[in-house]
Design a protein around this motif. Structure first.
Motif, mmCIF file in Angstrom:
data_model
loop_
_atom_site.group_PDB
_atom_site.id
_atom_site.type_symbol
_atom_site.label_atom_id
_atom_site.label_comp_id
_atom_site.label_asym_id
_atom_site.label_seq_id
_atom_site.Cartn_x
_atom_site.Cartn_y
_atom_site.Cartn_z
ATOM 1 N N PHE A 108 -7.239 6.058 -4.121
ATOM 2 C CA PHE A 108 -7.788 5.518 -5.349
ATOM 3 C C PHE A 108 -9.212 5.653 -5.072
ATOM 4 C CE2 PHE A 108 -3.962 3.117 -5.089
ATOM 5 C CZ PHE A 108 -3.401 3.455 -6.560
ATOM 6 N N GLY A 135 -2.415 -6.084 0.459
ATOM 7 C CA GLY A 135 -3.542 -4.867 0.450
ATOM 8 C C GLY A 135 -3.069 -4.047 1.434
ATOM 9 N N SER A 136 -1.997 -3.929 2.042
ATOM 10 C CA SER A 136 -1.684 -2.726 3.143
ATOM 11 C C SER A 136 -0.913 -1.561 2.580
ATOM 12 C CB SER A 136 -0.772 -3.734 3.906
ATOM 13 O OG SER A 136 0.411 -4.119 3.314
ATOM 14 N N GLY A 137 -0.694 -1.759 1.002
ATOM 15 C CA GLY A 137 -0.036 -0.612 0.216
ATOM 16 C C GLY A 137 1.380 -0.481 0.018
ATOM 17 N N LYS A 138 1.786 -1.758 0.225
ATOM 18 C CA LYS A 138 3.385 -1.701 0.029
ATOM 19 C C LYS A 138 3.770 -1.507 -1.460
ATOM 20 C CE LYS A 138 3.445 -6.144 1.230
ATOM 21 N NZ LYS A 138 2.067 -6.681 1.203
ATOM 22 N N THR A 139 2.739 -2.256 -2.492
ATOM 23 C CA THR A 139 3.196 -1.941 -3.756
ATOM 24 C C THR A 139 2.910 -0.456 -4.157
ATOM 25 O OG1 THR A 139 2.552 -4.086 -4.353
ATOM 26 C CG2 THR A 139 2.566 -2.451 -6.265
ATOM 27 N N VAL A 140 1.860 0.122 -3.820
ATOM 28 C CA VAL A 140 1.759 1.516 -3.999
ATOM 29 C C VAL A 140 2.770 2.292 -3.394
ATOM 30 C CG1 VAL A 140 0.028 3.529 -3.271
ATOM 31 C CG2 VAL A 140 -0.882 1.265 -3.805
HETATM 32 N N1 ADP Z 1 -4.377 1.029 -9.410
HETATM 33 C C1 ADP Z 1 -5.194 0.902 -8.459
HETATM 34 N N2 ADP Z 1 -6.461 1.334 -8.408
HETATM 35 C C2 ADP Z 1 -7.325 1.125 -7.541
HETATM 36 N N3 ADP Z 1 -6.897 0.551 -6.393
HETATM 37 C C3 ADP Z 1 -5.690 0.217 -6.294
HETATM 38 C C4 ADP Z 1 -4.800 0.522 -7.338
HETATM 39 N N4 ADP Z 1 -3.524 -0.292 -6.808
HETATM 40 C C5 ADP Z 1 -3.667 -0.410 -5.638
HETATM 41 N N5 ADP Z 1 -5.013 -0.302 -5.119
HETATM 42 C C6 ADP Z 1 -5.538 -0.595 -3.686
HETATM 43 O O1 ADP Z 1 -4.631 -0.140 -2.877
HETATM 44 C C7 ADP Z 1 -4.648 -0.852 -1.600
HETATM 45 C C8 ADP Z 1 -2.992 -1.219 -1.503
HETATM 46 O O2 ADP Z 1 -2.404 -2.070 -2.710
HETATM 47 P P1 ADP Z 1 -1.457 -2.634 -2.825
HETATM 48 O O3 ADP Z 1 -0.064 -1.561 -2.489
HETATM 49 O O4 ADP Z 1 -1.164 -3.423 -4.222
HETATM 50 O O5 ADP Z 1 -1.100 -3.888 -1.736
HETATM 51 P P2 ADP Z 1 0.160 -4.871 -1.178
HETATM 52 O O6 ADP Z 1 0.486 -4.319 0.159
HETATM 53 O O7 ADP Z 1 -0.447 -6.218 -1.376
HETATM 54 O O8 ADP Z 1 1.125 -4.613 -2.409
HETATM 55 C C9 ADP Z 1 -5.150 -2.445 -2.165
HETATM 56 O O9 ADP Z 1 -6.498 -2.039 -1.524
HETATM 57 C C10 ADP Z 1 -5.473 -2.061 -3.474
HETATM 58 O O10 ADP Z 1 -6.635 -2.638 -3.927
#
Ligand code: ADP
Ligand code: MG
Lengths: 252, 284
Positions: free
Chosen positions: B23, B49-54
């Motif tokens: 991103f 914020g470790s990227g799990k959701t992504v």
């Molecule tokens: N749509 C987006 N645009 C910009 N940055 C994002 C987006 N989605 C996630 N991020 C960033 O990617 C990183 C991983 O996010 P995420 O996967 O949500 O973390 P988590 O492990 O808590 O689920 C975070 O730093 C978040 O800010």
């Protein structure tokens, strides 16, 4: 070196992609007729009272202001013409657009924004629905349909507001005012008076959807998107009206 | 990436090959590779914020990788246009972290959504109602059919989300932080439901969580269909039940978009990496 341009250019590109997909979906199934009808109600019928108020008082104010200027030339009788031209060409479309931007660009951005931050948009995509087809295209169609209607209403209400002042305060006769107003309007004025709201509607609805769908950062993000959508769409309305007016002035 | 590309072997449900997601300046995933097979439970641990959701959204094609490839059920979905993804996505159940329940429609309509919106594998209209009721009974919420999601508590919304994820009986279910923001008791109820779903339907699960207990439950408990409750898995585990891997549970730990650990629970608990063992509570 041109790094500062990167993000606005990317945003404009994303906006074009969204606009292109929203328009293309008009010609694709499925069509969500229920959503279009609902949005027409929210956008069109919901905006009526405020459009009424704003345009009525604009007509009143223009008539009062102009009558003073016109009386210097002994031309108070021409006030209907000025009110009609100002409203149909410019103020009707722009005032309606500002109202619709304030009510609906914000409404759309906050609704789609909350759907984005609660992952409803992701869920939609995951479950086989195209959010642009389901959410953006109906809002665009509904706005493009309702805004010219609202503008026509605003024009009439404004001219009527002017008539009340002309009749009660300036002492003009009913037929003098209306004939004067009617005869002032050329074909060109009607075209620009209807083309403008159509373009505004397209821009306002898509700007609302655009900022709604790119919301991030939770509830606070929804507030930010909403504000941005209103500001950006109003700025576009004024830039577009300047551009279109320039084109139409050259034409005539 | 080489041009000659070998498709993953059959039985592979989900496969990441050196997936990187950016991103702007931020690398949310960096060179992530792993493979999930049928019957596997994979628990992904990682700080916020470790990227799990992504990772989870990339698996569904909701986020496109900037580099690398993603295979879902053996199909390369990396560069497939959205319209062509709908079919394959309908084979995956997903529970989103924020719920993703549509708040303009009722609970029943939410749960029915995956059944009535699919282009293929459609369910006859007469069956939809009973499937919805079964799914809601499974999560013990059959009395909420006509309520709206906003009328439910956080834990109930999660359960509705689970019902919606599994109503179409997908072979693979993705859970994004199913216990985040819940009190410990509700969290355990949710995890018990997920284990029950896994063991009654034989689904593969990808569970993303910050709580080690969630993984521990998935790794060490099975739902006993006959008795109707969860029981510790016996087998090659030690007395306390850990070390056993008969639930086929694999652990993965993510740190700032990088997979820093992949292995069994025993290996996880034996790790010496200070970031990794942060997730493992000390046993007395
Ligand atoms: N749509 C987006 N645009 C910009 N940055 C994002 C987006 N989605 C996630 N991020 C960033 O990617 C990183 C991983 O996010 P995420 O996967 O949500 O973390 P988590 O492990 O808590 O689920 C975070 O730093 C978040 O800010
Ligand atoms: Mg998350």
């Amino acid at each position: 070196m041109l790094d500062f341009l990167k993000s606005p250019v990317a945003a404009i590109q994303d906006f074009y992609v969204l606009a292109g997909r929203a328009v293309r979906n008009i010609f694709r199934t499925p069509h969500y007729a229920d959503d279009i009808a609902l949005q027409m109600d929210v956008i069109g019928v919901g905006s009526l009272p405020i459009v009424f108020l704003v345009s009525f008082f604009s007509g009143v104010v223009i008539t009062m202001q102009m009558s003073r200027a016109l009386s210097q030339y002994g031309a108070t009788g021409q006030v209907g013409q000025i009110v009609a031209i100002t409203l149909v060409r410019e103020l009707g479309p722009v005032l309606t657009a500002v109202v619709v931007a304030g009510r609906n660009a914000s409404g759309i951005a906050s609704e789609l924004g909350s759907m984005t931050v609660t992952e409803q948009i992701d869920a939609m995509r995951a479950l086989g629905t195209d959010p642009i087809q389901k959410l953006v295209t109906p809002r665009m169609i509904a706005t493009c349909f309702m805004q010219p209607m609202l503008t026509i209403i605003a024009d009439f209400v404004g001219i009527f507001g002017g008539f009340l002042i002309a009749r009660l305060s300036l002492g003009l006769s009913t037929s003098q005012y209306w004939t004067n107003a009617y005869e002032a309007l050329k074909y060109n004025d009607i075209v620009q008076g209807l083309l403008k709201p159509l373009v505004f509607a397209f821009v306002i609805s898509l700007v609302g959807c655009f900022y709604g769908l790119r919301t991030s950062g939770g509830t606070q993000g929804v507030g930010r998107s909403t504000t941005t959508a209103v500001v950006v769409s109003i700025v576009w309305v004024f830039m577009i009206t300047a551009l279109l007016t320039r084109i139409f002035v050259n034409l005539s | 990436m080489g041009a000659a590309h070998t498709a993953p072997p059959a039985g592979s449900l989900l496969r990441f090959e050196n997936v990187t997601v950016c991103f702007d300046e931020l690398e949310a995933l960096h060179q992530v590779s792993f493979e999930m097979r049928a019957g596997e439970t994979r628990v992904v641990l990682g700080a916020a914020g470790s990227g799990k959701t992504v990772l989870l959204k990339t698996a569904l094609g909701l986020i496109k990788p900037d580099a690398g490839r993603v295979f879902l059920f053996g199909h390369d979905i990396t560069n497939v246009p959205e319209r062509d993804l709908f079919d394959i996505r309908s084979q995956v159940g997903v529970l989103f972290q924020e719920g993703g329940l549509f708040d303009s429609i009722t609970v029943a309509e939410n749960v029915a959504y995956p059944l009535v919106n699919r282009k293929t594998h459609t369910v006859p209209a007469s069956e939809v109602d009973s499937r919805v009721q079964d799914a809601l009974r499974f999560v013990e919420l059959e009395h909420t059919l006509d309520k709206y999601p906003s009328e439910l508590s956080g834990g109930m919304r999660r359960r509705v989300g689970i019902a919606r994820a599994v109503v179409s009986e997908p072979p693979l279910v993705l859970y994004d932080s199913p216990t985040a923001g819940l009190d410990p008791i509700t969290a355990n109820t949710i995890m018990a439901l997920i284990a029950k779903e896994r063991d009654t339907q034989n689904t593969a699960n990808l569970i993303v969580t910050q709580r080690y207990q969630d993984g521990q439950l998935m790794a060490n408990f099975r739902y006993n269909r006959n008795r109707g409750y969860l029981e510790p898995v016996s087998g090659n585990g030690d007395a306390a039940g850990h070390g056993s891997n008969s639930t086929g549970t694999v652990f993965m730990v993510m740190k700032e978009g990088i997979v820093v650990f992949e292995g069994t629970q025993a290996e996880l608990e034996a790790s010496s990496d200070p970031y990794v063992i942060r997730f493992v509570p000390k046993y007395s």
